[in-house]
Design a protein around this motif. Structure first.
Motif, PDB file in Angstrom:
ATOM      1  N   ASP A   1     -18.970   6.682   2.227  1.00 46.79           N
ATOM      2  CA  ASP A   1     -19.933   5.617   1.906  1.00 46.79           C
ATOM      3  C   ASP A   1     -20.810   5.978   0.712  1.00 46.79           C
ATOM      4  O   ASP A   1     -21.540   5.130   0.199  1.00 46.79           O
ATOM      5  CB  ASP A   1     -20.859   5.341   3.104  1.00 46.79           C
TER       6      ASP A   1
ATOM      7  N   ARG B   1     -17.043  -2.861   0.170  1.00 45.74           N
ATOM      8  CA  ARG B   1     -17.633  -1.517   0.177  1.00 45.74           C
ATOM      9  C   ARG B   1     -18.055  -1.066  -1.218  1.00 45.74           C
ATOM     10  O   ARG B   1     -19.125  -0.511  -1.391  1.00 45.74           O
ATOM     11  CB  ARG B   1     -16.635  -0.492   0.747  1.00 45.74           C
ATOM     12  N   GLU B   2     -17.154  -1.284  -2.183  1.00 40.52           N
ATOM     13  CA  GLU B   2     -17.404  -0.698  -3.497  1.00 40.52           C
ATOM     14  C   GLU B   2     -18.116  -1.661  -4.443  1.00 40.52           C
ATOM     15  O   GLU B   2     -19.108  -1.294  -5.065  1.00 40.52           O
ATOM     16  CB  GLU B   2     -16.089  -0.184  -4.095  1.00 40.52           C
TER      17      GLU B   2
ATOM     18  N   LYS C   1       0.844  -1.205   0.000  1.00 43.09           N
ATOM     19  CA  LYS C   1       0.000   0.000   0.000  1.00 43.09           C
ATOM     20  C   LYS C   1       0.872   1.244   0.000  1.00 43.09           C
ATOM     21  O   LYS C   1       0.538   2.242  -0.619  1.00 43.09           O
ATOM     22  CB  LYS C   1      -0.879   0.030   1.252  1.00 43.09           C
TER      23      LYS C   1
ATOM     24  N   ARG D   1      -4.917   7.531   5.767  1.00 37.65           N
ATOM     25  CA  ARG D   1      -4.514   7.933   7.115  1.00 37.65           C
ATOM     26  C   ARG D   1      -3.178   8.670   7.096  1.00 37.65           C
ATOM     27  O   ARG D   1      -2.959   9.607   7.863  1.00 37.65           O
ATOM     28  CB  ARG D   1      -4.450   6.707   8.043  1.00 37.65           C
TER      29      ARG D   1
ATOM     30  N   LEU E   1      -8.510  -4.965  -2.367  1.00 32.30           N
ATOM     31  CA  LEU E   1      -8.554  -5.472  -0.999  1.00 32.30           C
ATOM     32  C   LEU E   1      -9.969  -5.939  -0.678  1.00 32.30           C
ATOM     33  O   LEU E   1     -10.945  -5.437  -1.242  1.00 32.30           O
ATOM     34  CB  LEU E   1      -8.143  -4.367  -0.026  1.00 32.30           C
TER      35      LEU E   1
ATOM     36  N   VAL F   1     -12.515  -4.777  10.581  1.00 32.13           N
ATOM     37  CA  VAL F   1     -12.544  -6.203  10.940  1.00 32.13           C
ATOM     38  C   VAL F   1     -13.850  -6.858  10.482  1.00 32.13           C
ATOM     39  O   VAL F   1     -14.941  -6.330  10.726  1.00 32.13           O
ATOM     40  CB  VAL F   1     -12.338  -6.401  12.459  1.00 32.13           C
TER      41      VAL F   1
ATOM     42  N   LEU G   1      -6.472  -9.749   0.416  1.00 32.86           N
ATOM     43  CA  LEU G   1      -6.910  -9.507  -0.954  1.00 32.86           C
ATOM     44  C   LEU G   1      -8.290 -10.132  -1.162  1.00 32.86           C
ATOM     45  O   LEU G   1      -8.585 -11.208  -0.628  1.00 32.86           O
ATOM     46  CB  LEU G   1      -5.918 -10.135  -1.940  1.00 32.86           C
TER      47      LEU G   1
ATOM     48  N   VAL H   1     -20.606  -6.480   9.664  1.00 31.40           N
ATOM     49  CA  VAL H   1     -21.515  -5.921  10.677  1.00 31.40           C
ATOM     50  C   VAL H   1     -22.959  -5.933  10.173  1.00 31.40           C
ATOM     51  O   VAL H   1     -23.900  -6.051  10.967  1.00 31.40           O
ATOM     52  CB  VAL H   1     -21.058  -4.503  11.078  1.00 31.40           C
ATOM     53  N   GLU H   2     -23.129  -5.875   8.876  1.00 32.18           N
ATOM     54  CA  GLU H   2     -24.496  -5.915   8.326  1.00 32.18           C
ATOM     55  C   GLU H   2     -25.171  -7.256   8.613  1.00 32.18           C
ATOM     56  O   GLU H   2     -26.401  -7.355   8.514  1.00 32.18           O
ATOM     57  CB  GLU H   2     -24.488  -5.678   6.807  1.00 32.18           C
TER      58      GLU H   2
ATOM     59  N   LYS I   1      -8.539  -8.466   9.395  1.00 31.81           N
ATOM     60  CA  LYS I   1      -8.600  -7.082   8.945  1.00 31.81           C
ATOM     61  C   LYS I   1      -8.812  -7.108   7.439  1.00 31.81           C
ATOM     62  O   LYS I   1      -7.925  -7.508   6.684  1.00 31.81           O
ATOM     63  CB  LYS I   1      -7.312  -6.357   9.325  1.00 31.81           C
TER      64      LYS I   1
ATOM     65  N   PRO J   1     -11.255   9.259   8.451  1.00 32.05           N
ATOM     66  CA  PRO J   1     -10.388  10.236   7.783  1.00 32.05           C
ATOM     67  C   PRO J   1     -11.242  11.288   7.069  1.00 32.05           C
ATOM     68  O   PRO J   1     -12.394  11.029   6.700  1.00 32.05           O
ATOM     69  CB  PRO J   1      -9.612   9.404   6.769  1.00 32.05           C
TER      70      PRO J   1
ATOM     71  N   THR K   1     -21.171  -0.887   2.971  1.00 31.68           N
ATOM     72  CA  THR K   1     -20.291   0.154   3.500  1.00 31.68           C
ATOM     73  C   THR K   1     -20.240   0.184   5.025  1.00 31.68           C
ATOM     74  O   THR K   1     -19.665   1.101   5.608  1.00 31.68           O
ATOM     75  CB  THR K   1     -20.731   1.542   2.983  1.00 31.68           C
ATOM     76  N   GLY K   2     -20.824  -0.806   5.654  1.00 31.61           N
ATOM     77  CA  GLY K   2     -20.731  -0.864   7.119  1.00 31.61           C
ATOM     78  C   GLY K   2     -19.308  -1.084   7.593  1.00 31.61           C
ATOM     79  O   GLY K   2     -18.928  -0.634   8.672  1.00 31.61           O
TER      80      GLY K   2
ATOM     81  N   CYS L   1      -8.812  -4.888   5.385  1.00 31.72           N
ATOM     82  CA  CYS L   1      -7.920  -3.995   4.635  1.00 31.72           C
ATOM     83  C   CYS L   1      -6.589  -4.670   4.388  1.00 31.72           C
ATOM     84  O   CYS L   1      -5.724  -4.112   3.717  1.00 31.72           O
ATOM     85  CB  CYS L   1      -7.677  -2.704   5.405  1.00 31.72           C
TER      86      CYS L   1
ATOM     87  N   THR M   1     -25.614  -1.367  12.800  1.00 32.16           N
ATOM     88  CA  THR M   1     -26.011  -2.321  11.764  1.00 32.16           C
ATOM     89  C   THR M   1     -25.335  -2.031  10.437  1.00 32.16           C
ATOM     90  O   THR M   1     -25.669  -2.639   9.418  1.00 32.16           O
ATOM     91  CB  THR M   1     -27.547  -2.275  11.565  1.00 32.16           C
ATOM     92  N   GLY M   2     -24.407  -1.079  10.457  1.00 37.95           N
ATOM     93  CA  GLY M   2     -23.700  -0.761   9.218  1.00 37.95           C
ATOM     94  C   GLY M   2     -24.481   0.155   8.294  1.00 37.95           C
ATOM     95  O   GLY M   2     -24.134   0.322   7.136  1.00 37.95           O
TER      96      GLY M   2
ATOM     97  N   MET N   1     -11.346   8.855  13.906  1.00 40.38           N
ATOM     98  CA  MET N   1     -11.140   7.578  13.217  1.00 40.38           C
ATOM     99  C   MET N   1     -11.626   7.613  11.771  1.00 40.38           C
ATOM    100  O   MET N   1     -11.150   6.857  10.931  1.00 40.38           O
ATOM    101  CB  MET N   1     -11.795   6.427  13.982  1.00 40.38           C
TER     102      MET N   1
ATOM    103  N   HIS O   1     -15.511  -0.292   7.696  1.00 38.07           N
ATOM    104  CA  HIS O   1     -14.845   0.999   7.478  1.00 38.07           C
ATOM    105  C   HIS O   1     -13.335   0.857   7.300  1.00 38.07           C
ATOM    106  O   HIS O   1     -12.745  -0.154   7.675  1.00 38.07           O
ATOM    107  CB  HIS O   1     -15.112   1.918   8.670  1.00 38.07           C
ATOM    108  N   VAL O   2     -12.764   1.916   6.760  1.00 46.34           N
ATOM    109  CA  VAL O   2     -11.307   1.993   6.634  1.00 46.34           C
ATOM    110  C   VAL O   2     -10.825   3.172   7.470  1.00 46.34           C
ATOM    111  O   VAL O   2     -11.195   4.311   7.210  1.00 46.34           O
ATOM    112  CB  VAL O   2     -10.884   2.207   5.168  1.00 46.34           C
ATOM    113  N   GLY O   3     -10.028   2.892   8.464  1.00 47.80           N
ATOM    114  CA  GLY O   3      -9.551   3.972   9.337  1.00 47.80           C
ATOM    115  C   GLY O   3      -8.066   4.206   9.250  1.00 47.80           C
ATOM    116  O   GLY O   3      -7.545   5.141   9.855  1.00 47.80           O
TER     117      GLY O   3
END
Ligand SMILES: Cc1cc2nc3c(=O)[nH]c(=O)nc-3n(C[C@H](O)[C@H](O)[C@H](O)COP(=O)(O)OP(=O)(O)OC[C@H]3O[C@@H](n4cnc5c(N)ncnc54)[C@H](O)[C@@H]3O)c2cc1C
Ligand code: FES
Ligand code: FES
Lengths: 263, 164, 793
Positions: free
Chosen positions: C29, B28-29, A38, C289, B22, B49, B63, B75-76, B58, C206, B34-35, B60, C21-22, C204, B37-39
């Motif tokens: 998003d 997400r895409e 990355k 990040r 990834l 996670v 692959l 999470v959904e 993880k 970004p 989209t539940g 992220c 629940t996302g 958290m 997330h990328v932090g």
């Protein structure tokens, strides 16, 4: 991340062939390789996943003699299964990173990467383990070749690691507060023929054997025997998390703690 | 681009992925989930996670192609069949275990993994297990309480000394 | 007992359902038809001259749609500083232009000087890498250290600012001579030099922005991570892009934390709008990040010398400080207010000290801009005060609890005018101190210390009695102090025809639970079910002009606006009821959701009145308008002054220097508490961040201006196993006297009060272990720092 081709062979032989290609690189758990890709620090043309090769996974051994870990065995699996043979090794694996990292990261990836702050190299070196590749067997003392470097050749795949079981052993790890790798970690293993001590996280040269401590502990396996002993601060890593002198000091503290834990 | 098929929250789903896609981007895409997330970009924060074949990973740092054929839970997929909050989600709401909600999907998924292995973890075990999930809002207090509550432990005495 | 779901209750947060629940919708998003991606080319050097940027190869790369450089924005406006501060000599601060993209020079690592728009994110990133390779940046020496920056007139962050000084501020300048004199003659003076460490906010989520342009109408839309969408719109419209305000909608959907960093307008937001206009397509950007570390406005970064003059018995005579405050390479929107009016004005603390003087020099350096971060200025003030008091107590062998008590402003003294320009309205500092001591079982400390010692650990206890000024802020006062905006907020309460309610407000939750708390207030006042009240926020096309959420202002300011708007609704409802019940308006009462004629059994429910407002078949239209919707703008009469006492216990490992916070007690006065659960959560979060600042958060630039702690690999934030459960109390409340809810604000308290408590505890632990040479240790007290300090014996 740059793009690349992805293959996921199911046998070692296929993997070896795939790795003979141009700019091909093995992918194990990806817990080091993917973050570095990355950042575009790493740009393989083909990634050859080792996660589909059943032969590279698993823990087997003979109580009191040795334990062999397949290169693509995750830290979590080692933590769960190696304890029956080598509790100190299982304990080390259980403290690498966090649970999600342990579910993907592998011993082979960790050793091939040889991060100067990684945990496994300390266990391998202190135990005098043998690293088996698709080409040869390499003694731990010959394997590590400085920070992020090993004697592995291009396309060479670690297939397993065999640890002789010491009479007593323990790993003491002092966390780098941000990354949670070892700021300094000490693995102490007492064998019939003497004690081996490997230090990770501290030296600019990567994991190393602290021979002074080994001779002291071989005579008297107690933390007190180490009182006042420190490796030279010269050549130790100095960064925002700790000076070279601090790391040298931690070598002493962590080794004493490991000795105490090994009992 | 190749086609990747995974079973997400019990439903088989497919999408296009490059080698470098990834799992989190795929979810997400390509799949619109989209539940997750990328932090961060160094695999440390745990906002991403998910469970792959029952294990917390993880997303992220995996692959999409590595997940081909896998069972993925996000999470959904954590609510009960009737759509009401699952036990862990409910405990997070009951104990104010979230503020901005950004770390929350990862926290919920890590908690689910923890409780599967260790149905009644101690405070120390919870804190250690959540080592790879960063929350900037809650100071972790109510997250830890929520996890304890989700595992059926009494948390009434933990923290608040007096509220008038 | 609070009513079900009303004021003082702790209903479950309604926003949690979607977050759990996302279903939350954060900026990243949102996926739009036809979208394309921006990637920024950022300086890899701290200071450099921009030479030729050859865009040809980049433009030819796959998927590339447009390339922007600083040249494209040199004729648009700059991102302004919100406060004009004058130096001691009366001259106005130096205010360099902050362009959308760097032009001429790059001034910090991460400073964006170009951007590439492409069909996919990966293509944009690949092309940006090409453009970086084709850009000539000539390295200039980096200016990193503040003292050196001020001393060296030849090396300039901004060529037009010779000494890198933004301003040299005195507060209150008229106090200076008296303070100098008092210190000269005092029986005892304690001096302390300290660093308030620079922090990276690290929300958290970004930062992310999506720009849209609609050619058919000429409208723009910016979806962005903002704590204050109207402020963003104002800045972009009036200062940066010149887009008419009525042609720009700014939407902040769910926001994943901010802590100050999402107050400000950043160049990326302007860029995606400009690019959307040019390409007539949505243009999106989400920070990696690593970009957040380099470009989000950082916090704190003060180097201070503080002197405390006192009697031998610890009675304070004077405080004097000299501070260098880093603003980084450019002035972020609140950068000049934070070290001045959110810091200098607090330098009396909760103490009746007669003489206070603050001198503060604000310095440009080749580092990321520094601005308000949770607490903003007040943590710096509190830290300096509470540390120097602790040091004085050690020097004079005085009891730190007694010294605080001796100096506290007492309840009989309110309203109390401090020597640094504030008027405290209420408080009871002894009450919170008593409470904290009781909670912490101070008497049992020696036993606990002995128990720690038995395990080889040094135990210490640290106290901090803090005060802050929040509920930001009275416009007339801040206007005098240099603010270029007003700091009121607004709420519109719309009663729908069927009796349920939509409340539009300028405040914008980014974790604080507004969607739950605000309905509690409205419902309580109207005697209705909170579930029938909905909060609408975060969209300039829907909400009244409000200033947003920061400075613990949402409840105190926007909440007060809401309260007042509801009062207007009730007044209008009475008019309607009077008409419907054929009674005089003066005879109408409103209680428990019913309008009634006093002394009769004639009454109407709230719903009946609401319905009538929209079905006005027989209204006397000259005196009664249809509809039931009211807006209130609330401009506070004063700051609010939360205060409290924090006690921290730590254990220090003498072998490794590692510090563990083992217990933390907070006794706070937040005035009236609307929702206890949320108040507790705010305190926990603030204390967590304060412990982070004290123990581990370390923002390190090397001499070349490279950020060494630029990722979570090196920037340590507390994890779950670094903190204990916190013990929180808020029962000692003295309601605010000047807002209708009597509330004071709780969002920043934890981050303000906690760092000195931790450090005082660490110094105590070390001293108890015989390391009496350690009178101070700078944050963060990393193991290595503590160990090194121990070696210096
Ligand atoms: C958040 C986080 C925390 C971590 N904390 C720790 C820690 O505390 N201690 C610690 O030791 N580590 C830590 N790690 C690193 C982790 O242990 C990695 O899993 C490990 O270093 C690499 O293993 P991998 O299987 O993921 O390898 P990969 O990332 O897949 O590969 C790493 C390198 O090894 C090569 N490689 C992989 N397998 C083989 C093989 N069989 N033969 C030859 N070459 C191979 C790859 O080509 C690559 O160059 C952490 C990582 C993360 C993300
Ligand atoms: S996004 Fe941070 S660990 Fe995956
Ligand atoms: S709730 Fe905001 S980061 Fe955890």
């Amino acid at each position: 991340m740059y793009n690349f081709d992805f293959v996921r062979p199911s046998t070692l032989a296929e993997a070896v062939i795939a790795l003979a290609g141009d700019e091909a690189q093995p992918l194990a758990g990806g817990q080091t390789l993917l973050p570095s890709m990355k950042q575009r620090l790493n740009m393989p043309g083909t990634l050859v996943s080792l996660t589909g090769i059943a032969d590279l996974k698993g823990v087997s051994g003979e109580a009191g003699a040795s334990v062999t870990i397949g290169a693509a065995t995750t830290h979590a699996q080692v933590a769960a299964e190696a304890g029956a043979f080598y509790p100190a090794l299982a304990d080390l694996a259980a403290r690498i990173g966090d649970p999600a990292v342990r579910n993907r990261g592998t011993i082979g990836g960790s050793l091939a990467n040889n991060d100067p702050s990684a945990c496994y190299p300390a266990a391998v070196l202190a135990s005098g383990a043998t690293i088996t590749t698709n080409k040869r067997e390499i003694a731990a003392d010959d394997f590590f070749d400085g920070m992020f470097a090993t004697v592995l050749e291009e396309g060479e795949i670690i297939t397993s690691v065999t640890f002789p079981i010491p009479q007593a052993a323990a790993y003491a790890k002092f966390l780098q507060p941000a990354s949670r790798f070892a700021l300094t970690g000490a693995f102490v293993a007492r064998f019939e023929g003497g004690v081996r001590v490997a230090i990770t996280g501290a030296s600019e040269g990567g994991v190393f054997r602290w021979s002074d401590a080994e001779s002291v502990l071989s005579n008297s396996f107690s933390g007190d025997a180490l009182a006042g002993k420190l490796p030279a601060a010269e050549g130790m890593i100095s960064d925002l998390h700790g000076s070279a002198a601090y790391r040298a000091h931690l070598c002493g503290v962590m080794t004493r703690r490991a000795v105490a834990a090994a009992g | 681009m190749s086609k990747v098929t995974i079973t997400v929250n019990g439903r088989e789903m497919s999408g296009e992925a490059e080698g470098r896609t990834l799992l989190v981007s795929f979810l997400r895409e390509a799949l619109g989930l989209t539940g997750t997330h990328v932090g961060c970009d160094t695999s440390q924060c745990g906002a991403c996670v998910v469970h792959v074949d029952g294990k917390a990973v993880k997303s992220c740092t995996m692959l999409a192609m590595e997940a081909e054929g896998a069972e993925v839970t996000t999470v959904e997929g954590m609510a009960d069949a009737d759509g009401s909050l699952g036990v862990i989600q409910q405990a997070f709401q009951d104990h104010h275990g979230l503020q901005c909600g950004f770390c929350t999907p990862g926290m919920v998924m890590s908690t689910a993994a923890l409780l599967k292995d260790n149905p009644t973890p101690s405070e120390a075990e919870i804190r250690a297990y959540l080592d790879g999930n960063i929350c900037r809002c809650t100071g972790y207090h109510n997250i830890v309480r929520a996890v304890m509550a989700a595992s059926g432990q009494d948390v009434s005495g933990l923290g608040v000394v007096a509220a008038e | 007992m609070p009513k079900d779901g009303g004021i003082g209750a702790s209903p479950k947060r309604r926003e949690d359902i979607r977050f759990l629940t996302g279903e939350g919708v954060y900026t990243d998003d949102i996926q739009l038809q036809g979208q394309c991606f921006a990637y920024f080319v950022r300086s890899t050097v701290a200071h450099g001259t921009i030479g030729t940027i050859d865009t040809a190869a980049t433009e030819a790369m796959p998927g590339v749609l447009a390339v922007f450089t600083g040249e494209d924005f040199k004729d648009v406006g700059g991102n302004p500083a919100g406060w004009l501060i004058n130096s001691r000599d009366g001259t106005p601060m130096r205010e360099p232009k902050r362009p959308v993209l760097a032009h001429g020079k790059v001034r910090h690592v991460g400073d964006a000087y170009a951007a590439v728009i492409a069909e996919t994110y990966a293509q944009a990133k690949d092309a940006a890498e090409q453009l970086a390779a084709d850009s000539e940046i000539e390295d200039l020496p980096a200016i990193v250290d503040m003292a050196a920056a001020v001393a060296n007139a030849d090396n300039r962050v901004h060529d037009e600012i010779p000494d890198n000084l933004c301003f040299d501020w005195g507060w209150v300048e008229d106090n200076r001579a008296a303070v100098d004199e008092a210190i000269k003659n005092a029986p005892h003076v304690t001096t302390l030099e300290l660093v308030n460490n620079r922090l990276v906010p690290n929300a958290m989520e970004p930062r992310a922005s999506i720009g849209e342009y609609f050619p058919g109408t000429g409208d723009y839309k910016l979806t962005t991570t903002s704590q204050n969408p109207h402020l963003h719109r104002l800045l972009i419209s009036a200062f940066v892009m010149g887009i008419p305000e009525n042609k720009l909608t700014v939407v902040a959907p769910d926001v994943g934390g901010g802590f100050g960093s999402k107050i400000y307008h950043y160049g990326e937001e302007a860029l995606v709008l400009a690019a959307a206009k040019k390409l007539k397509r949505p243009v999106r950007w989400t920070a990696e990040r690593s970009e957040s570390f380099l470009t989000d406005a950082h916090g704190r970064d003060h180097v201070t010398k503080i002197e405390l003059a006192c009697e031998e018995d610890g009675t304070f005579i004077a405080f004097r400080t000299e501070t260098l405050a880093n603003v980084g390479a450019y002035l972020s929107n609140f950068a000049t207010a934070t070290p001045t009016f959110l810091h200098g004005t607090l330098m009396a603390g909760p103490y009746k000290v007669p003489n206070v003087y603050v001198n503060l020099k604000t310095v440009f350096t080749n580092t990321a801009p520094v601005d308000a971060y949770r607490g903003a200025g007040r943590p710096e003030a509190t830290y300096s005060l509470e540390r120097v008091i602790d040091k004085m107590c050690r020097e004079l062998e005085l009891d730190p609890f007694e010294v605080r008590r001796k100096n506290f402003i007492t309840p009989d003294m309110f309203p109390y005018t401090t020597p640094v320009g504030l008027v405290y309205d209420t408080g009871d500092y002894n009450a919170t101190l008593d409470k904290a001591m009781e909670m912490a079982d101070v008497d049992g400390f020696e036993d606990r210390r002995a128990e720690s010692a038995a395990r080889g650990k040094l135990r210490g206890m640290g106290l901090s009695t803090w005060i802050e000024a929040c509920g930001i802020a009275p416009s007339n006062l801040v206007g005098v102090l240099g603010s270029r905006v007003g700091l009121y907020d607004a709420a519109t309460v719309r009663v729908n025809a069927t009796g349920n309610i939509s409340v539009m407000t300028g405040a914008h939750s980014h974790g604080q639970g507004h969607e739950t708390v605000f309905p509690q207030i409205v419902a309580e006042k109207l005697g209705i079910d909170p579930a029938s009240v909905e909060i609408v926020h975060g969209d300039t096309s829907k909400i009244p002009f409000g200033m947003g959420s920061y400075g613990s202002r949402s409840l105190a300011v926007a909440g007060s606006a809401m309260n007042n708007a509801v009062d207007k609704i009730i007044a209008k409802g009475k008019k309607i009821a009077a008409h419907m019940l054929e009674a005089s308006e003066d005879d109408i009462t409103f209680e428990d959701g019913n309008f009634a004629v006093a002394g009769t059994d004639k009454s109407l429910s709230f719903g009946e009145v609401a319905f009538s407002a929209y079905v006005p078949h027989n209204y006397p239209l000259e005196t009664l308008e249809p509809g039931l919707e009211e807006t209130s703008f609330y401009d506070p009469g004063n700051f609010t002054y939360p205060a409290g006492a924090y006690l921290c216990e730590v254990e220090v490992c003498p072998e490794t220097g590692k510090v563990d916070v083992v217990a933390f007690y907070c006794a706070d006065d937040f005035g009236n508490v609307m929702n206890p659960l949320i108040v507790e959560g705010q305190v926990h979060g603030g204390v967590g961040q304060g412990i982070g600042q004290a123990l581990c958060e370390q923002t390190t630039y090397d001499a070349d201006g490279q950020l060494l702690s630029a990722s979570y690999m090196d920037y340590a934030m507390p994890r779950a196993d670094d903190v204990p459960f916190y013990q929180v109390d808020y029962s000692c409340n003295t309601p605010c006297t000047h807002n209708p809810l009597g509330v004071k604000g709780c969002g920043e308290a934890g981050a303000i009060g906690s760092p000195p408590a931790v450090i005082n505890a660490v110094v105590d632990a070390l001293n108890s272990g015989g390391f009496t040479h350690i009178t101070h240790i700078d944050m963060p007290v990393t193991p290595s720092r503590v160990w090194t300090a121990m070696q210096a014996q």
